[in-house]
Design a protein around this motif. Sequence first.
Motif, PDB file in Angstrom:
ATOM      1  N   LYS A 123       0.852  -1.187   0.000  1.00  0.00           N
ATOM      2  CA  LYS A 123       0.000   0.000   0.000  1.00  0.00           C
ATOM      3  C   LYS A 123       0.886   1.234   0.000  1.00  0.00           C
ATOM      4  O   LYS A 123       1.729   1.404   0.885  1.00  0.00           O
ATOM      5  N   LEU A 124       0.673   2.100  -0.988  1.00  0.00           N
ATOM      6  CA  LEU A 124       1.491   3.300  -1.124  1.00  0.00           C
ATOM      7  C   LEU A 124       0.876   4.514  -0.450  1.00  0.00           C
ATOM      8  O   LEU A 124       1.598   5.394   0.012  1.00  0.00           O
ATOM      9  N   ASP A 125      -0.440   4.570  -0.416  1.00  0.00           N
ATOM     10  CA  ASP A 125      -1.081   5.780   0.100  1.00  0.00           C
ATOM     11  C   ASP A 125      -2.506   5.464   0.510  1.00  0.00           C
ATOM     12  O   ASP A 125      -3.134   4.518  -0.010  1.00  0.00           O
ATOM     13  N   SER A 126      -3.004   6.257   1.435  1.00  0.00           N
ATOM     14  CA  SER A 126      -4.396   6.175   1.872  1.00  0.00           C
ATOM     15  C   SER A 126      -4.854   7.595   2.182  1.00  0.00           C
ATOM     16  O   SER A 126      -4.365   8.215   3.133  1.00  0.00           O
ATOM     17  N   ALA A 127      -5.738   8.107   1.360  1.00  0.00           N
ATOM     18  CA  ALA A 127      -6.223   9.475   1.526  1.00  0.00           C
ATOM     19  C   ALA A 127      -7.505   9.630   0.737  1.00  0.00           C
ATOM     20  O   ALA A 127      -7.819   8.826  -0.148  1.00  0.00           O
ATOM     21  N   ARG A 128      -8.262  10.676   1.035  1.00  0.00           N
ATOM     22  CA  ARG A 128      -9.524  10.975   0.327  1.00  0.00           C
ATOM     23  C   ARG A 128     -10.467   9.773   0.335  1.00  0.00           C
ATOM     24  O   ARG A 128     -11.182   9.529  -0.632  1.00  0.00           O
ATOM     25  N   HIS A 129     -10.418   8.973   1.397  1.00  0.00           N
ATOM     26  CA  HIS A 129     -11.235   7.756   1.513  1.00  0.00           C
ATOM     27  C   HIS A 129     -10.879   6.737   0.428  1.00  0.00           C
ATOM     28  O   HIS A 129     -11.714   5.912   0.040  1.00  0.00           O
ATOM     29  N   CYS A 130      -9.652   6.827  -0.073  1.00  0.00           N
ATOM     30  CA  CYS A 130      -9.181   5.925  -1.125  1.00  0.00           C
ATOM     31  C   CYS A 130      -7.842   5.316  -0.705  1.00  0.00           C
ATOM     32  O   CYS A 130      -7.185   5.794   0.218  1.00  0.00           O
ATOM     33  N   GLN A 131      -7.446   4.267  -1.425  1.00  0.00           N
ATOM     34  CA  GLN A 131      -6.132   3.663  -1.224  1.00  0.00           C
ATOM     35  C   GLN A 131      -5.473   3.439  -2.577  1.00  0.00           C
ATOM     36  O   GLN A 131      -6.147   3.188  -3.580  1.00  0.00           O
ATOM     37  N   LEU A 132      -4.140   3.523  -2.572  1.00  0.00           N
ATOM     38  CA  LEU A 132      -3.332   3.241  -3.760  1.00  0.00           C
ATOM     39  C   LEU A 132      -2.380   2.096  -3.429  1.00  0.00           C
ATOM     40  O   LEU A 132      -1.632   2.175  -2.450  1.00  0.00           O
ATOM     41  N   TRP A 133      -2.433   1.049  -4.248  1.00  0.00           N
ATOM     42  CA  TRP A 133      -1.584  -0.132  -4.076  1.00  0.00           C
ATOM     43  C   TRP A 133      -0.683  -0.295  -5.299  1.00  0.00           C
ATOM     44  O   TRP A 133      -1.024   0.149  -6.393  1.00  0.00           O
ATOM     45  N   GLN A 134       0.442  -0.995  -5.076  1.00  0.00           N
ATOM     46  CA  GLN A 134       1.407  -1.222  -6.157  1.00  0.00           C
ATOM     47  C   GLN A 134       1.972  -2.628  -6.045  1.00  0.00           C
ATOM     48  O   GLN A 134       2.147  -3.159  -4.950  1.00  0.00           O
ATOM     49  N   VAL A 135       2.242  -3.236  -7.212  1.00  0.00           N
ATOM     50  CA  VAL A 135       2.931  -4.519  -7.240  1.00  0.00           C
ATOM     51  C   VAL A 135       3.864  -4.532  -8.439  1.00  0.00           C
ATOM     52  O   VAL A 135       3.521  -4.033  -9.513  1.00  0.00           O
TER      53      VAL A 135
END
Length: 332
Positions: A123-135
């Motif tokens: 998980k790279l980020d969690s903001a604005r009630h959203c999450q960003l994941w990377q693989v």
Amino acid sequence: MDPRSEVLLRQAELFQGPLLLAGAPADDLLGHLPNAQAWSWHAGDQALLDSRFAGRSHYGVEVPAPAFAAAVLFLPKSRELAAYLLNALASRLAGRELFLVGEKRGGIEGAAKQLQAFGKPRKLDSARHCQLWQVTVEHAPAARPLESLAERFTLELNDGPLQVVSLPGVFSHGRLDRGTALLLEHLDALPVGAVLDFGCGAGVLGAAVKRRYPQSKVTMLDVDAFAVAASRLTLAANNLEAEVISGDGIDAAPTELSVILSNPPFHTGVHTHYQASENLLKKSSDHLQKGGEMRLVANSFLRYQPLIEAALGNCQTCAEADGFRIYRATRG
């Protein structure tokens, strides 16, 4: 700007190379990422993106051809569609980066687990009630043809069995929904001529009407490219011919219609939208010829009858069952 796009831009330094934005929202994200291309399967979003960023957005159900060094998937509502899209993107990204962004209430945490098939997600980020994941794609899968993921089922209708082919992401994937089932029971005495199946989904109504009224010219319309593809497969499975078109709402439909049939949509993603359905009702008289008929099914709690009466001057309730109503109105 879409909150998912805002989360991406918080990590903008990761997205400087050739990038594919799969399911990109129709906002200004492409303006902030000059090396990015969008891939859309929503006709309305595609039209908006193309008007602002000509040549930088691709429409359809297959991964676009241009090479990209990384890809971001904006998580769709359908789990089956998400699985297809992740597989399709990962198959093109061996040794490179695949990102997944979505709203928490849209199930991003659960969806991120699907990334484990390709490598070690983080998980790279969690903001604005959203999450960003990377693989990093260490285990690139073989590309799976979309048609291999189709769900096929048979409807036993009065004039014989009808084969239905549904694709991931299409409304009521793999089964007949109750509203359409009720409308199928009330297709008697339709005017013959130009027929529109609005929001055609997997093409159940359009295919059933074309077989029952072969002399009618049937047009099937949907905003979703996967629905358009499914409708074409359903027609082919039944040796039927009809026009299937992509378009955002009733404005994309032909005029001088004899019939408008619909189980109108009112859900988009994790949010609820009524605009496409209400526009259909309000503008129905612009698309029906004199004496033309609109027949549709809707949840009983939706206040469609006043809108139909305002547009066409009349509205009958032909049937009511299982929380649905069949409405019928004629243009005078």
